[in-house]
Design a protein around this motif. Structure first.
Motif, PDB file in Angstrom:
ATOM      1  N   ILE A 267       0.957  -1.131  -0.090  1.00 18.81           N
ATOM      2  CA  ILE A 267       0.149  -0.013   0.199  1.00 18.81           C
ATOM      3  C   ILE A 267       0.799   1.361  -0.113  1.00 18.81           C
ATOM      4  N   PHE A 268       1.009   1.843  -1.168  1.00 15.92           N
ATOM      5  CA  PHE A 268       2.008   2.879  -1.299  1.00 15.92           C
ATOM      6  C   PHE A 268       1.633   3.929  -2.320  1.00 15.92           C
ATOM      7  N   VAL A 269       1.192   5.185  -1.956  1.00 15.66           N
ATOM      8  CA  VAL A 269       0.936   6.164  -2.942  1.00 15.66           C
ATOM      9  C   VAL A 269       2.239   6.496  -3.512  1.00 15.66           C
ATOM     10  N   ASN A 270       2.324   6.279  -4.820  1.00 15.83           N
ATOM     11  CA  ASN A 270       3.799   6.492  -5.408  1.00 15.83           C
ATOM     12  C   ASN A 270       3.841   7.828  -6.037  1.00 15.83           C
TER      13      ASN A 270
ATOM     14  N   LYS B   4      12.673  10.264  -7.537  1.00 16.42           N
ATOM     15  CA  LYS B   4      13.026  10.393  -8.999  1.00 16.42           C
ATOM     16  C   LYS B   4      12.724   9.155  -9.784  1.00 16.42           C
ATOM     17  N   SER B   5      11.915   9.350 -11.055  1.00 12.82           N
ATOM     18  CA  SER B   5      11.739   7.953 -11.538  1.00 12.82           C
ATOM     19  C   SER B   5      12.849   7.877 -12.738  1.00 12.82           C
ATOM     20  N   GLN B   6      13.141   6.513 -13.059  1.00 14.91           N
ATOM     21  CA  GLN B   6      13.770   6.100 -14.137  1.00 14.91           C
ATOM     22  C   GLN B   6      13.166   6.501 -15.347  1.00 14.91           C
TER      23      GLN B   6
ATOM     24  N   GLY C 156       7.082   6.582 -13.613  1.00 12.66           N
ATOM     25  CA  GLY C 156       6.979   6.426 -12.458  1.00 12.66           C
ATOM     26  C   GLY C 156       6.389   5.277 -12.041  1.00 12.66           C
ATOM     27  N   VAL C 157       5.496   4.835 -12.732  1.00 13.30           N
ATOM     28  CA  VAL C 157       5.030   3.315 -12.722  1.00 13.30           C
ATOM     29  C   VAL C 157       6.072   2.199 -12.741  1.00 13.30           C
ATOM     30  N   GLY C 158       6.874   2.436 -13.661  1.00 10.23           N
ATOM     31  CA  GLY C 158       7.778   1.363 -13.942  1.00 10.23           C
ATOM     32  C   GLY C 158       8.965   1.356 -12.898  1.00 10.23           C
TER      33      GLY C 158
END
Ligand code: AMP
Length: 282
Positions: A55-58, A105-107, A129-131
């Motif tokens: 459970i994590f609001v990314n 940060k996202s990759q 962000g999802v990846g």
């Protein structure tokens, strides 16, 4: 029920209960759980001896700061709901720092174009962000099977691509959409709708169901025109996109091909709340 807020404790526990060949089922979520999420958990419980839910609001998958800020966070309630189906499910509810270690940060990913359609077009950076978070979560939980809803069909295809490209040893299982009796696809964002808006939002599923029937005899262009008109007649709803696309490539259907599987995708705003839905057209 066991709830972990950091990966070190979660890992220690998983290592202590894991035997050789223990199947771990994993359901990543952002919380505000509803029956759609619970249906994924049930599937995992059926097929794995250990089930973990995150459970994590990314933060990195939100392109809209207001959407991130208003995203419902209801951990206590979520835990109660999980307990109604099993008290053996392991909850991982990390902090942002536990996941990102000070670098939120996202990759950047190349998902062979899947990321450039629909949600990717309207939510820049969303799939990076999802990846990023899914890869991180897979590294932490090391699941055998991971369960994702077809409600976010583009995300499901992207996660399959991520696993293939990054050679992550996990089986991705797609799960059908859980709907309210009215047909409205269950979503954490539905909680933000008023009773009236929630009733009216059934237009989304009604319209894509009609689109499915029309697609039997009409071109994708004609079906799209029909859907656009339906929403023009309903001023409370702003249609962001309606697309008929190839399920595998997510490319827009220009001319129907009998050998391909198609799916309709829709995103609609109701009072600034963004709802999505999808339906198979074959
Ligand atoms: P979310 O918490 O919205 O990020 O969703 C977590 C997972 O639950 C994702 O794999 C979603 O596709 C899935 N999910 C969300 N809503 C539904 C639904 N109505 N039916 C089935 N799966 C869903």
């Amino acid at each position: 029920m066991l709830i972990f807020n950091n990966k070190a404790d979660l890992n220690k526990h998983l290592e202590s209960i894991k035997a050789v060949n223990t199947a771990i089922g994993f359901v990543p979520t952002m919380g505000a759980l509803h029956q759609g999420h619970l249906s994924l958990l049930m599937k995992s419980l059926e097929n794995n001896s250990i089930t973990v839910i995150s459970i994590f609001v990314n933060p990195t998958q939100f392109n809209n700061p207001e959407d991130l800020q208003k995203y419902p966070r209801t951990l206590e309630n979520d835990v109660e709901k999980i307990e109604t189906i099993s008290n053996k499910i392991i909850v991982y509810a990390p902090t942002v720092d536990d996941i990102y270690e000070g670098n939120t940060k996202s990759q950047h990913y190349n998902f062979d174009g899947l990321e450039n359609q629909m949600e990717g077009k309207f939510r820049p950076g969303h799939f990076d962000g999802v990846g990023t978070v899914v890869k991180r979560l897979f590294e932490i939980v090391k699941p055998t099977n991971a369960y994702f809803g077809e409600k976010d069909f583009q995300q499901l295809q992207i996660v399959k691509k991520l696993v293939e490209k990054e050679k992550i040893p996990v089986n991705i299982v797609g799960c059908s959409i859980f709907r309210e009796k009215s047909g409205l696809a269950m979503s954490s964002r539905n909680e933000r709708l008023s009773t009236d808006e929630r009733e009216k939002a059934t237009i989304i599923y009604e319209t894509i169901s009609k689109a499915k029937v029309l697609f039997g005899t009409k071109s994708a262009k004609k079906v799209s025109e029909f859907v656009t008109k339906e929403f023009q007649n309903n001023k409370e709803f702003q249609l962001e996109y309606f697309e008929i696309a190839d399920e595998a490539t997510l490319l827009t259907c220009i001319r129907k091909n009998k050998n391909k599987k198609y799916r309709a995708f829709i995103a609609v705003f109701v009072n600034k709340i963004r709802l999505i839905d999808t339906i198979s057209l074959n």
